[in-house]
Design an enzyme around this catalytic site. Structure first.
Site, short mmCIF file in Angstrom:
data_model
loop_
_atom_site.label_atom_id
_atom_site.label_comp_id
_atom_site.label_asym_id
_atom_site.label_seq_id
_atom_site.Cartn_x
_atom_site.Cartn_y
_atom_site.Cartn_z
N ASP A 45 0.85 -1.20 0.00
CA ASP A 45 0.00 0.00 0.00
C ASP A 45 0.88 1.25 0.00
OD1 ASP A 45 -2.92 1.08 0.66
OD2 ASP A 45 -1.51 2.23 1.86
N TYR B 236 3.25 9.65 -0.64
CA TYR B 236 4.35 9.09 0.15
C TYR B 236 5.71 9.28 -0.54
CZ TYR B 236 0.49 6.51 2.41
OH TYR B 236 -0.69 6.15 3.05
N LYS C 67 -2.47 5.88 -4.38
CA LYS C 67 -3.55 6.84 -4.10
C LYS C 67 -3.29 8.16 -4.80
CE LYS C 67 -3.55 4.77 0.51
NZ LYS C 67 -2.14 4.60 0.91
N HIS D 134 -7.22 9.72 -2.08
CA HIS D 134 -6.58 9.66 -0.76
C HIS D 134 -7.41 10.38 0.31
CE1 HIS D 134 -2.28 9.32 1.06
NE2 HIS D 134 -3.19 9.12 1.98
N LEU E 197 -2.15 -0.29 14.08
CA LEU E 197 -1.59 -0.48 15.42
C LEU E 197 -1.66 0.83 16.21
CD1 LEU E 197 1.61 -2.46 14.28
CD2 LEU E 197 -0.63 -3.41 14.94
N LYS F 238 2.56 -0.90 9.02
CA LYS F 238 3.85 -0.42 8.52
C LYS F 238 4.92 -0.78 9.54
CE LYS F 238 7.22 2.86 9.05
NZ LYS F 238 7.84 3.35 10.31
N SER F 239 6.06 -1.22 9.06
CA SER F 239 7.23 -1.29 9.92
C SER F 239 8.47 -1.06 9.06
CB SER F 239 7.34 -2.63 10.65
OG SER F 239 8.54 -2.62 11.42
N ASN G 26 4.27 -9.12 12.08
CA ASN G 26 2.90 -8.66 11.79
C ASN G 26 2.17 -9.55 10.79
OD1 ASN G 26 3.51 -6.51 13.47
ND2 ASN G 26 3.97 -5.09 11.81
#
Ligand code: NDP
Length: 275
Positions: free
Chosen positions: A43, A48, A73, A106, A188, A228-229, A238
């Site tokens: 994603d 971004y 997006k 978005h 999270l 996200k990490s 995750n």
């Protein structure tokens, strides 16, 4: 990995790797790492500024293109019919892909009054087969209803902020009422929900990490989840949630954590015109 069938028959892997705040220089490496450990859904977004790296990672992974689900997006500055069509092409070229699986508006940016017109551009892209599915993000009441009133294509997806301390239960339910899949962003709570005592207690009891408990709660409630990490260990953690079993009482206990703690932007006012 589990998948959900969208309202147009397209299937989407239920866990996607979210790359917000993954710097452009790291995006290829992190996309490759996520795909190597088993993610098949990424994603990203024009906003971004890491689409090139994500696309390079998808291509260099060697995994067949049709086995990876890629979302991007449309940025706020690109709303409007012609601008949206051009923005799609820019994103597609940056990604270096022949098509995009899912293209989202978005933010509604209600003060611009352009989202209905913008949706027409996404409908055209969908009709032409440039994208496999189209959807929206951050369309809280009344914007989703207004969009639907003029839509020829019902969005396949609504990506919204959902985590234990900010569940948006009404918007989640309204979205599903229309047959639209809910995607949970900041699932999270940007890490803030991981220390909630209820989450920690369940995690210790079922032998999982707090992040895994929250992930499993989203999955069990039927949402697509986009953690996200920036760490390969944590993004792997995750994803490895299939074996975790939560009871209905665990799920409802997590839902008592609702506190209205939005971490993202206030969509009534949010716009950064020049990005
Ligand atoms: P998340 O809820 O995914 O939280 C990310 C934070 O949690 C990071 O600080 C990360 O740290 C930490 N974290 C991740 N996994 C673990 C773990 N297993 N244990 C401990 N800490 C962990 O929030 P985001 O806001 O990053 O959202 C995720 C995705 O949602 C975005 O990448 C994007 O794709 C989407 N999104 C969409 C928005 C929209 O408007 N449509 C808005 C915001 C997000 P670390 O990196 O150090 O591991």
């Amino acid at each position: 990995m589990s998948a959900i069938t969208l309202n147009n028959g397209v299937t989407i892997p239920q866990i996607g790797y979210g790359v917000f705040q993954i710097p452009p220089a790291d995006a290829q490496r992190m996309t490759e790492a996520a795909l190597a450990v088993g993610y098949r859904h990424i994603d990203t977004a024009a906003g971004y500024q890491n689409e090139e790296g994500v696309g390079s990672g998808v291509i260099s992974s060697g995994i067949p293109r049709d086995e990876i689900f890629v979302t991007t997006k449309l940025w706020n500055a690109d709303q409007g019919y012609e601008k949206a069509l051009a923005a799609y092409e820019t994103s597609r070229k940056k990604l270096g892909l022949d098509y995009i699986d899912l293209y989202l508006i978005h933010f509604p940016v209600p003060q611009k009054r352009l989202y209905a017109e913008t949706w027409k551009a996404l409908e055209k892209l969908y009709a032409e087969g440039a994208v496999r599915a189209i959807g929206v993000s951050n369309f809280k009441f009344p914007y989703l209803d207004r969009l639907l009133a003029g839509a020829d294509v019902i969005p396949a997806v609504h990506q919204i902020e959902v985590h234990p301390t900010y569940q948006q239960a009404e918007l989640d339910a309204l979205t599903r009422t229309h047959g639209i899949a809910v995607e949970a962003y900041s699932p999270l709570g940007r890490g803030a929900d991981l220390t909630a005592p209820i989450i920690v207690e369940i995690a210790e009891r079922v032998g999982a990490s707090p992040a895994q408990v929250i992930m499993k709660w989203h999955l069990d409630r039927g949402r697509v989840v986009l953690p996200k990490s920036a760490s390969v260990d944590r993004l792997t953690e995750n994803l490895r949630v299939d074996a975790i079993e939560l009871t209905e009482s665990d799920l409802t206990a997590i839902e008592t954590l609702e506190e209205g703690l939005r971490t993202g932007e206030d969509i009534e006012t949010f716009d950064i015109p020049n990005r």
